[in-house]
Design a protein around this motif. Structure first.
Motif, PDB file in Angstrom:
ATOM      1  N   GLY A  16      35.745  50.478  41.960  1.00  0.00           N
ATOM      2  CA  GLY A  16      36.802  50.982  41.098  1.00  0.00           C
ATOM      3  C   GLY A  16      36.796  50.341  39.728  1.00  0.00           C
ATOM      4  O   GLY A  16      35.923  49.520  39.400  1.00  0.00           O
ATOM      5  N   SER A  17      37.794  50.717  38.931  1.00  0.00           N
ATOM      6  CA  SER A  17      37.888  50.252  37.548  1.00  0.00           C
ATOM      7  C   SER A  17      39.295  49.752  37.245  1.00  0.00           C
ATOM      8  O   SER A  17      40.271  50.201  37.855  1.00  0.00           O
ATOM      9  CB  SER A  17      37.557  51.386  36.576  1.00  0.00           C
ATOM     10  N   LEU A  18      39.355  48.815  36.327  1.00  0.00           N
ATOM     11  CA  LEU A  18      40.615  48.333  35.781  1.00  0.00           C
ATOM     12  C   LEU A  18      40.419  48.045  34.306  1.00  0.00           C
ATOM     13  O   LEU A  18      39.305  47.724  33.878  1.00  0.00           O
ATOM     14  CB  LEU A  18      41.079  47.048  36.483  1.00  0.00           C
ATOM     15  N   ARG A  19      41.518  48.126  33.568  1.00  0.00           N
ATOM     16  CA  ARG A  19      41.472  47.788  32.146  1.00  0.00           C
ATOM     17  C   ARG A  19      42.542  46.750  31.863  1.00  0.00           C
ATOM     18  O   ARG A  19      43.725  46.989  32.112  1.00  0.00           O
ATOM     19  CB  ARG A  19      41.717  49.019  31.287  1.00  0.00           C
ATOM     20  N   LEU A  20      42.112  45.617  31.354  1.00  0.00           N
ATOM     21  CA  LEU A  20      43.017  44.553  30.969  1.00  0.00           C
ATOM     22  C   LEU A  20      43.294  44.625  29.476  1.00  0.00           C
ATOM     23  O   LEU A  20      42.406  44.969  28.692  1.00  0.00           O
ATOM     24  CB  LEU A  20      42.440  43.187  31.314  1.00  0.00           C
ATOM     25  N   GLN A 115      46.355  38.779  37.782  1.00  0.00           N
ATOM     26  CA  GLN A 115      45.575  38.800  39.002  1.00  0.00           C
ATOM     27  C   GLN A 115      44.807  40.113  39.115  1.00  0.00           C
ATOM     28  O   GLN A 115      45.374  41.190  38.939  1.00  0.00           O
ATOM     29  CB  GLN A 115      46.478  38.631  40.222  1.00  0.00           C
ATOM     30  N   VAL A 116      43.518  39.983  39.406  1.00  0.00           N
ATOM     31  CA  VAL A 116      42.674  41.131  39.730  1.00  0.00           C
ATOM     32  C   VAL A 116      42.147  40.910  41.144  1.00  0.00           C
ATOM     33  O   VAL A 116      41.516  39.876  41.420  1.00  0.00           O
ATOM     34  CB  VAL A 116      41.506  41.283  38.743  1.00  0.00           C
ATOM     35  N   THR A 117      42.430  41.848  42.018  1.00  0.00           N
ATOM     36  CA  THR A 117      41.986  41.736  43.403  1.00  0.00           C
ATOM     37  C   THR A 117      41.182  42.968  43.771  1.00  0.00           C
ATOM     38  O   THR A 117      41.676  44.094  43.659  1.00  0.00           O
ATOM     39  CB  THR A 117      43.175  41.584  44.363  1.00  0.00           C
ATOM     40  N   VAL A 118      39.954  42.742  44.202  1.00  0.00           N
ATOM     41  CA  VAL A 118      39.061  43.823  44.626  1.00  0.00           C
ATOM     42  C   VAL A 118      38.890  43.683  46.128  1.00  0.00           C
ATOM     43  O   VAL A 118      38.344  42.684  46.606  1.00  0.00           O
ATOM     44  CB  VAL A 118      37.712  43.756  43.910  1.00  0.00           C
ATOM     45  N   PHE A 119      39.379  44.656  46.866  1.00  0.00           N
ATOM     46  CA  PHE A 119      39.381  44.553  48.321  1.00  0.00           C
ATOM     47  C   PHE A 119      38.845  45.841  48.936  1.00  0.00           C
ATOM     48  O   PHE A 119      38.946  46.914  48.371  1.00  0.00           O
ATOM     49  CB  PHE A 119      40.805  44.313  48.819  1.00  0.00           C
ATOM     50  N   SER A 120      38.276  45.690  50.097  1.00  0.00           N
ATOM     51  CA  SER A 120      37.760  46.870  50.800  1.00  0.00           C
ATOM     52  C   SER A 120      38.607  47.166  52.027  1.00  0.00           C
ATOM     53  O   SER A 120      39.493  46.401  52.367  1.00  0.00           O
ATOM     54  CB  SER A 120      36.309  46.641  51.212  1.00  0.00           C
TER      55      SER A 120
END
Length: 120
Positions: A16-20, A115-120
């Motif tokens: 996925g993607s995120l923008r800070l 906080q950035v959390t990348v989870f499956s």
């Protein structure tokens, strides 16, 4: 004195993607550097990407090809577009401002972190 306000963290699945975003206020003169660093649990803070107000960018190896840093100088705002996120990108991301044009360096002013959390 420079104040940094960050936004845009959250939860995302791998790929996925995120923008800070981070906006600086206070004593913000030209010839500066804004950027992002991150700290994962149990690890030291590490650089991610920085950009000078003239547009020179520097990326850490893990960010190359997946993250893009940019800035809007009139708004004193820096952005970090993060694509193809991986679980190992999970960390607190900190905005940084330096009052000189430079690359990475553990000095300057810091935001409160998102906080950035990348989870499956």
């Amino acid at each position: 004195q420079v104040r940094l306000v960050e936004s845009g963290g959250g939860l995302v699945q791998p790929g996925g993607s995120l923008r800070l975003s981070c906006t600086a206020s206070g004593t913000v003169f030209s010839d500066n550097t804004m950027g992002w660093y991150r700290q994962a649990p149990g690890k030291e803070r590490e650089p991610v990407a920085v950009v000078t107000d003239s547009g020179t960018t520097t990326y850490a190896v893990p960010a190359k090809g997946r993250f893009t840093i940019s800035r809007d100088n009139p708004k004193n705002t820096v952005y970090l577009q993060m694509n193809s996120l991986k679980p190992e990108d999970t960390a607190v991301y900190y905005c940084n401002f330096k009052s000189i044009p430079t690359g990475f360096g553990n000095f300057g002013w810091w935001g409160q972190g998102v906080q950035v959390t990348v989870f499956s």
